[in-house]
Design a protein around this motif. Structure first.
Motif, PDB file in Angstrom:
ATOM      1  N   ARG A 197       1.789   5.855  -2.981  1.00  0.00           N
ATOM      2  CA  ARG A 197       3.035   7.610  -3.028  1.00  0.00           C
ATOM      3  C   ARG A 197       3.096   8.493  -3.195  1.00  0.00           C
ATOM      4  NH1 ARG A 197       4.827   3.214  -6.884  1.00  0.00           N
ATOM      5  NH2 ARG A 197       4.636   4.541  -8.498  1.00  0.00           N
ATOM      6  N   GLU A 198       2.206   8.456  -3.729  1.00  0.00           N
ATOM      7  CA  GLU A 198       1.363  10.377  -4.171  1.00  0.00           C
ATOM      8  C   GLU A 198       1.287  10.748  -2.376  1.00  0.00           C
ATOM      9  OE1 GLU A 198      -1.993  12.369  -6.286  1.00  0.00           O
ATOM     10  OE2 GLU A 198      -2.053  10.247  -6.299  1.00  0.00           O
ATOM     11  N   LEU A 199       0.241   9.959  -2.047  1.00  0.00           N
ATOM     12  CA  LEU A 199       0.437  10.792  -0.679  1.00  0.00           C
ATOM     13  C   LEU A 199       1.579  10.649   0.468  1.00  0.00           C
ATOM     14  CD1 LEU A 199      -3.146   8.816  -0.010  1.00  0.00           C
ATOM     15  CD2 LEU A 199      -2.956  11.375  -0.566  1.00  0.00           C
ATOM     16  N   PHE A 227       1.197  12.526   3.499  1.00  0.00           N
ATOM     17  CA  PHE A 227       0.314  11.613   4.038  1.00  0.00           C
ATOM     18  C   PHE A 227       0.875  10.485   4.658  1.00  0.00           C
ATOM     19  CE2 PHE A 227      -1.421  15.772   2.133  1.00  0.00           C
ATOM     20  CZ  PHE A 227      -1.810  16.438   3.275  1.00  0.00           C
ATOM     21  N   VAL A 228       2.052  10.181   4.900  1.00  0.00           N
ATOM     22  CA  VAL A 228       2.209   8.998   5.511  1.00  0.00           C
ATOM     23  C   VAL A 228       1.457   8.076   6.058  1.00  0.00           C
ATOM     24  CG1 VAL A 228       3.975   9.086   7.215  1.00  0.00           C
ATOM     25  CG2 VAL A 228       4.362   6.981   5.638  1.00  0.00           C
ATOM     26  N   ALA A 229       0.870   8.860   7.146  1.00  0.00           N
ATOM     27  CA  ALA A 229       0.083   8.533   8.315  1.00  0.00           C
ATOM     28  C   ALA A 229      -1.536   7.691   7.756  1.00  0.00           C
ATOM     29  CB  ALA A 229       0.309   9.789   9.686  1.00  0.00           C
ATOM     30  N   ASP A 230      -1.822   8.479   6.727  1.00  0.00           N
ATOM     31  CA  ASP A 230      -3.282   8.228   6.213  1.00  0.00           C
ATOM     32  C   ASP A 230      -2.689   6.836   5.564  1.00  0.00           C
ATOM     33  OD1 ASP A 230      -4.197  10.665   7.225  1.00  0.00           O
ATOM     34  OD2 ASP A 230      -4.356  11.378   5.247  1.00  0.00           O
ATOM     35  N   LEU A 253       1.156  -1.095   0.029  1.00  0.00           N
ATOM     36  CA  LEU A 253       0.084   0.074  -0.345  1.00  0.00           C
ATOM     37  C   LEU A 253       0.892   1.238  -0.033  1.00  0.00           C
ATOM     38  CD1 LEU A 253      -3.442   0.542  -0.019  1.00  0.00           C
ATOM     39  CD2 LEU A 253      -3.341   1.187   2.728  1.00  0.00           C
ATOM     40  N   LEU A 254       1.949   1.287   0.907  1.00  0.00           N
ATOM     41  CA  LEU A 254       2.724   1.816   0.850  1.00  0.00           C
ATOM     42  C   LEU A 254       3.356   2.479  -0.595  1.00  0.00           C
ATOM     43  CD1 LEU A 254       4.391   1.984   4.757  1.00  0.00           C
ATOM     44  CD2 LEU A 254       3.189   3.990   3.667  1.00  0.00           C
TER      45      LEU A 254
END
Length: 266
Positions: A217-219, A224-227, A210-211
């Motif tokens: 990657r966009e987030l 916004f890695v926590a999201d 997912l990361l």
């Protein structure tokens, strides 16, 4: 309207992409999946006892809709960041997990909301699912499937700059996670699209994939890695967001009106 064969009506478990797919593949129960981030934000809100009003537009009409329902309007991630110290509620699931004192929330989501209302207009009972609550949604649906109900799971996908559908792999995983809990009920009545989604889910490694996927990657690159990390928390939630009228509420808190069951071949 679907072309012959595209409605998957010979199968009790169905899967199709995006707003057009939602209209093309009717069923008794319909599951919207938008992992990054509409249905993840929805699940976090429902976990916190917040009634959620999805809304199709991110403009002044959303604010008017919030006033009409006595609700708080969720603003975009970047808008919230531009107002440090403000009391704005964000579309970010990470920020929403810390919100206090909100009972009703308008959640603008052109893609997810459009899909949810299109499915409701077809007569289906609409449910919101993500990786956090996929098992809970499957448990809720399983006895209904066993009793003869049909289910379509709709991965929302994203939009390219020309407004065409971009199939988002994280939504395919979320769809597969829900369907993996249902195929045992009627394996012989699961469409090939369903089996493909389940296989994709079974090949996934969380949170790494997912990361690392395009949407993740966009987030991450936007801060916004926590999201993404919250969205990757598999089966940590027991809520089943059910759309009743204009809002989502937890199935445990209401007796949603069941749909009129269709024959599998209808």
């Amino acid at each position: 309207m679907a072309l012959p064969g595209h409605d998957q009506s010979t199968y009790r478990l169905r899967m199709e992409w995006g707003p057009t797919g939602a209209e093309a593949v009717p069923a008794d129960y319909a599951v919207v999946v938008d992992v990054l981030s509409f249905t993840t934000t929805l699940s976090v809100a429902i976990e916190r006892g917040i009634e959620v009003f999805p809304f199709r537009w991110k403009d002044s009409r959303a604010a008017e809709h919030a006033v009409r329902h006595g609700a708080t309007l969720a603003v975009g991630r970047f808008e919230a960041l531009s107002r440090p110290g403000s009391r704005h509620v964000s579309l970010s699931p990470a920020s929403l997990s810390e919100v206090e004192g909100v009972e009703r929330l308008v959640l603008p989501s052109p893609n997810g909301s459009t899909i949810a209302f299109a499915l409701a207009d077809s007569g289906a009972q609409v449910v919101g699912a993500c990786l956090r609550n996929a098992a809970a949604v499957a448990r809720w649906l399983a006895p209904k499937v066993a009793a003869g109900a049909s289910v379509v799971v709709v991965p929302a996908g994203e939009r390219w700059y020309d407004d065409t559908l971009r199939p988002a792999v994280e939504d395919l995983w979320g769809a597969g996670a829900v369907l993996a809990g249902l195929v045992g009920e009627v394996a012989e009545l699961a469409s090939p699209e369903v089996r493909m989604a389940v296989a994709a889910w079974q090949a996934t490694t969380l949170p790494i994939d997912l990361l690392a996927c395009a949407s993740g990657r966009e987030l991450v690159e936007a801060g916004f890695v926590a999201d993404v990390e919250i969205a990757a928390h598999q089966d940590v939630s027991d809520v089943v967001p059910v759309l009743v009228g204009e809002s989502f509420r937890d199935a445990a808190d209401l007796e949603p009106p069941g749909p009129r069951l269709r024959r599998v071949g209808s």
